[in-house]
Design a protein around this motif. Structure first.
Motif, PDB file in Angstrom:
ATOM      1  N   ARG A   1       0.820  -1.217   0.000  1.00 33.53           N
ATOM      2  CA  ARG A   1       0.000   0.000   0.000  1.00 33.53           C
ATOM      3  C   ARG A   1       0.849   1.260   0.000  1.00 33.53           C
ATOM      4  N   PHE A   2       2.083   1.152  -0.475  1.00 30.14           N
ATOM      5  CA  PHE A   2       2.918   2.339  -0.646  1.00 30.14           C
ATOM      6  C   PHE A   2       2.834   2.799  -2.092  1.00 30.14           C
ATOM      7  N   GLY A   3       2.762   4.100  -2.275  1.00 32.64           N
ATOM      8  CA  GLY A   3       2.841   4.649  -3.623  1.00 32.64           C
ATOM      9  C   GLY A   3       4.270   5.057  -3.923  1.00 32.64           C
ATOM     10  N   GLU A   4       4.414   5.982  -4.854  1.00 30.95           N
ATOM     11  CA  GLU A   4       5.742   6.419  -5.260  1.00 30.95           C
ATOM     12  C   GLU A   4       6.518   6.989  -4.067  1.00 30.95           C
ATOM     13  N   ILE A   5       7.797   6.634  -3.985  1.00 28.98           N
ATOM     14  CA  ILE A   5       8.685   7.147  -2.935  1.00 28.98           C
ATOM     15  C   ILE A   5       9.034   8.600  -3.241  1.00 28.98           C
ATOM     16  N   ILE A   6       9.161   9.431  -2.208  1.00 28.83           N
ATOM     17  CA  ILE A   6       9.608  10.804  -2.473  1.00 28.83           C
ATOM     18  C   ILE A   6      10.929  11.099  -1.762  1.00 28.83           C
ATOM     19  N   SER A   7      11.709  11.990  -2.356  1.00 27.98           N
ATOM     20  CA  SER A   7      12.938  12.489  -1.745  1.00 27.98           C
ATOM     21  C   SER A   7      12.702  13.956  -1.406  1.00 27.98           C
ATOM     22  N   ILE A   8      13.027  14.333  -0.192  1.00 30.07           N
ATOM     23  CA  ILE A   8      12.846  15.735   0.209  1.00 30.07           C
ATOM     24  C   ILE A   8      14.223  16.384   0.321  1.00 30.07           C
ATOM     25  N   PRO A   9      14.548  17.266  -0.623  1.00 27.95           N
ATOM     26  CA  PRO A   9      15.867  17.909  -0.584  1.00 27.95           C
ATOM     27  C   PRO A   9      15.838  19.164   0.295  1.00 27.95           C
ATOM     28  N   PHE A  10      16.976  19.508   0.883  1.00 28.48           N
ATOM     29  CA  PHE A  10      17.071  20.755   1.656  1.00 28.48           C
ATOM     30  C   PHE A  10      16.696  21.947   0.770  1.00 28.48           C
ATOM     31  N   PHE A  11      15.744  22.762   1.209  1.00 30.64           N
ATOM     32  CA  PHE A  11      15.480  24.028   0.529  1.00 30.64           C
ATOM     33  C   PHE A  11      16.655  24.977   0.754  1.00 30.64           C
ATOM     34  N   THR A  12      16.914  25.836  -0.237  1.00 32.55           N
ATOM     35  CA  THR A  12      17.852  26.931  -0.005  1.00 32.55           C
ATOM     36  C   THR A  12      17.065  28.227  -0.192  1.00 32.55           C
ATOM     37  N   GLU A  13      17.722  29.335  -0.006  1.00 33.97           N
ATOM     38  CA  GLU A  13      17.063  30.636  -0.186  1.00 33.97           C
ATOM     39  C   GLU A  13      16.372  30.702  -1.556  1.00 33.97           C
ATOM     40  N   ASN A  14      17.096  30.251  -2.591  1.00 32.28           N
ATOM     41  CA  ASN A  14      16.606  30.448  -3.962  1.00 32.28           C
ATOM     42  C   ASN A  14      16.066  29.195  -4.638  1.00 32.28           C
ATOM     43  N   TRP A  15      16.167  28.080  -3.965  1.00 33.39           N
ATOM     44  CA  TRP A  15      15.784  26.824  -4.617  1.00 33.39           C
ATOM     45  C   TRP A  15      14.829  26.062  -3.716  1.00 33.39           C
ATOM     46  N   ARG A  16      13.540  26.168  -4.052  1.00 26.80           N
ATOM     47  CA  ARG A  16      12.513  25.529  -3.220  1.00 26.80           C
ATOM     48  C   ARG A  16      11.582  24.697  -4.105  1.00 26.80           C
ATOM     49  N   PRO A  17      12.075  23.534  -4.558  1.00 27.39           N
ATOM     50  CA  PRO A  17      11.253  22.705  -5.452  1.00 27.39           C
ATOM     51  C   PRO A  17      10.124  22.024  -4.665  1.00 27.39           C
ATOM     52  N   TYR A  18       8.930  21.960  -5.256  1.00 26.11           N
ATOM     53  CA  TYR A  18       7.774  21.401  -4.541  1.00 26.11           C
ATOM     54  C   TYR A  18       7.264  20.092  -5.145  1.00 26.11           C
ATOM     55  N   SER A  19       8.015  19.519  -6.088  1.00 29.40           N
ATOM     56  CA  SER A  19       7.459  18.357  -6.805  1.00 29.40           C
ATOM     57  C   SER A  19       7.188  17.163  -5.891  1.00 29.40           C
ATOM     58  N   PHE A  20       7.958  17.028  -4.804  1.00 25.66           N
ATOM     59  CA  PHE A  20       7.708  15.901  -3.893  1.00 25.66           C
ATOM     60  C   PHE A  20       6.327  15.984  -3.269  1.00 25.66           C
ATOM     61  N   ALA A  21       5.858  17.212  -3.044  1.00 25.36           N
ATOM     62  CA  ALA A  21       4.549  17.379  -2.407  1.00 25.36           C
ATOM     63  C   ALA A  21       3.433  16.943  -3.348  1.00 25.36           C
ATOM     64  N   GLU A  22       3.626  17.172  -4.632  1.00 26.82           N
ATOM     65  CA  GLU A  22       2.620  16.745  -5.612  1.00 26.82           C
ATOM     66  C   GLU A  22       2.480  15.224  -5.574  1.00 26.82           C
ATOM     67  N   LYS A  23       3.630  14.538  -5.458  1.00 30.90           N
ATOM     68  CA  LYS A  23       3.590  13.076  -5.415  1.00 30.90           C
ATOM     69  C   LYS A  23       2.897  12.583  -4.146  1.00 30.90           C
ATOM     70  N   MET A  24       3.178  13.265  -3.021  1.00 29.79           N
ATOM     71  CA  MET A  24       2.525  12.843  -1.786  1.00 29.79           C
ATOM     72  C   MET A  24       1.015  13.089  -1.856  1.00 29.79           C
ATOM     73  N   GLN A  25       0.638  14.229  -2.383  1.00 31.78           N
ATOM     74  CA  GLN A  25      -0.783  14.550  -2.586  1.00 31.78           C
ATOM     75  C   GLN A  25      -1.459  13.427  -3.386  1.00 31.78           C
ATOM     76  N   PHE A  26      -0.778  12.996  -4.416  1.00 29.14           N
ATOM     77  CA  PHE A  26      -1.273  11.957  -5.298  1.00 29.14           C
ATOM     78  C   PHE A  26      -1.440  10.630  -4.569  1.00 29.14           C
ATOM     79  N   ASN A  27      -0.416  10.246  -3.803  1.00 31.35           N
ATOM     80  CA  ASN A  27      -0.492   8.998  -3.040  1.00 31.35           C
ATOM     81  C   ASN A  27      -1.633   9.047  -2.031  1.00 31.35           C
TER      82      ASN A  27
END
Lengths: 215, 215
Positions: A126-152
């Motif tokens: 019952r696990f969906g796609e695994i996500i990796s959460i990278p450290f945010f920096t001041e200028n780099w805040r990718p949110y794609s992992f959250a989309e995958k979690m939302q989906f799961n």
């Protein structure tokens, strides 16, 4: 032969009998230790196996591993990886280069967090796609992992979250000026991961999880 | 202590050093072997460990395991599972009953097909929900696994398909008449799995895969 040996997750006794034999019988033993970390340090491993372990960091695996492959043409070489050799990072590139250079590769599997997470009692089916959460920096805040979690979550599936590890990362200055200087190692805490998940959900308007969600 | 020992996937040498020690030091050793199969038989294991393995089939695990839990109150007992102890089947129910009876459980992890599938070169991060494909019968043809595969494919995710194993399944007659008679063991072939996937897609009108799809 180049043996890809999985070391398992915790200490020197998590290796399999097959992996132990491969390490003991190899002329050279490398330790890949930048994608994950064992709960013990290298000297403990060396003591247990009565062998010298050569540290294979990111630079080594990505740029300087031809030497190791050449050694494996004539001798047995063990390339040890925390968890399973094809788990957290696929070493497929290394595998392909070995094949091209006529070197046989044998994989010796072991537990990875990807299956050991079953100990929590959650069904692995019952696990969906695994996500990796990278450290945010001041200028780099990718949110794609959250989309995958939302989906799961929308499918009623669990999500395994892998938290960022920064070991031997060059500083920004050193990248600009082409000399080598590394940042101190950093390991993401659960609370940082949760903060980033919440920020990502808020920014993207996701509603599957929020401050009240249990995990 | 009751040790849940993962045996890994292939033979007697896939156990970890930790698992080996637990088996050697246990007074009773059980072998759970109905959810998956090792590539070697029980006598090979017994020879390697110089121990008698007590076969724990489905009936045992689901109905008769209290005896084992009682033994683990006073002595070390090893409950050996092919793959990882919490992989293919969660033994969560057994775990909970142990806790209720005041018995400590220690899990000794190992590789499972769920992570070892990484050896194919496919990234484990890009797998969606795992599916189980059960043998169709004349009257029972569930298609829910195909819906999950359709879903994974639509997201660009790989799917790990677990194929049915029927070992020590009672015959329909024996269920009706309350005596014990078992069917011969059956193991689903890849071509049967593919046939069933195609039938399910056709019946449900799924378009993500068909006879032309590569796997």
């Amino acid at each position: 032969v180049l043996y890809f040996v999985g070391l398992g997750l915790t200490d020197e006794k998590d290796v399999t009998m097959k992996g132990y034999e491969a390490i003991k019988n190899s002329k050279y033993v490398y330790l890949e230790a930048y994608t994950s970390i064992l709960m013990i340090n290298q000297s403990k491993l060396e003591e247990y196996y009565e062998k010298e372990f050569i540290l294979a960091d990111r630079e080594f695996v990505e740029s300087n591993s031809d030497e190791m492959i050449k050694q494996a043409k004539d001798d047995d070489v063990a390339f040890c990886v925390v968890g399973d050799p094809f788990g957290a990072t696929t070493h497929t590139d290394l595998f392909i280069r070995c094949t091209e250079m006529g070197v046989t590769v044998k994989a010796i599997h072991n537990a990875s967090i990807i299956n050991a997470v079953g100990v929590t009692g959650l069904q692995l089916y019952r696990f969906g796609e695994i996500i990796s959460i990278p450290f945010f920096t001041e200028n780099w805040r990718p949110y794609s992992f959250a989309e995958k979690m939302q989906f799961n979550l929308a499918r009623g599936l669990h999500t395994l979250c892998l938290l960022d590890i920064k070991v031997k990362e060059p500083t920004e200055e050193s990248l600009c000026f082409k000399y080598k200087e590394y940042m101190p190692p950093r390991f993401m805490s659960v609370s940082t991961a949760v903060d980033q998940l919440l920020e990502a959900a808020k920014e993207n308007g996701y509603e599957c999880y929020n401050e009240e969600t249990k995990c």
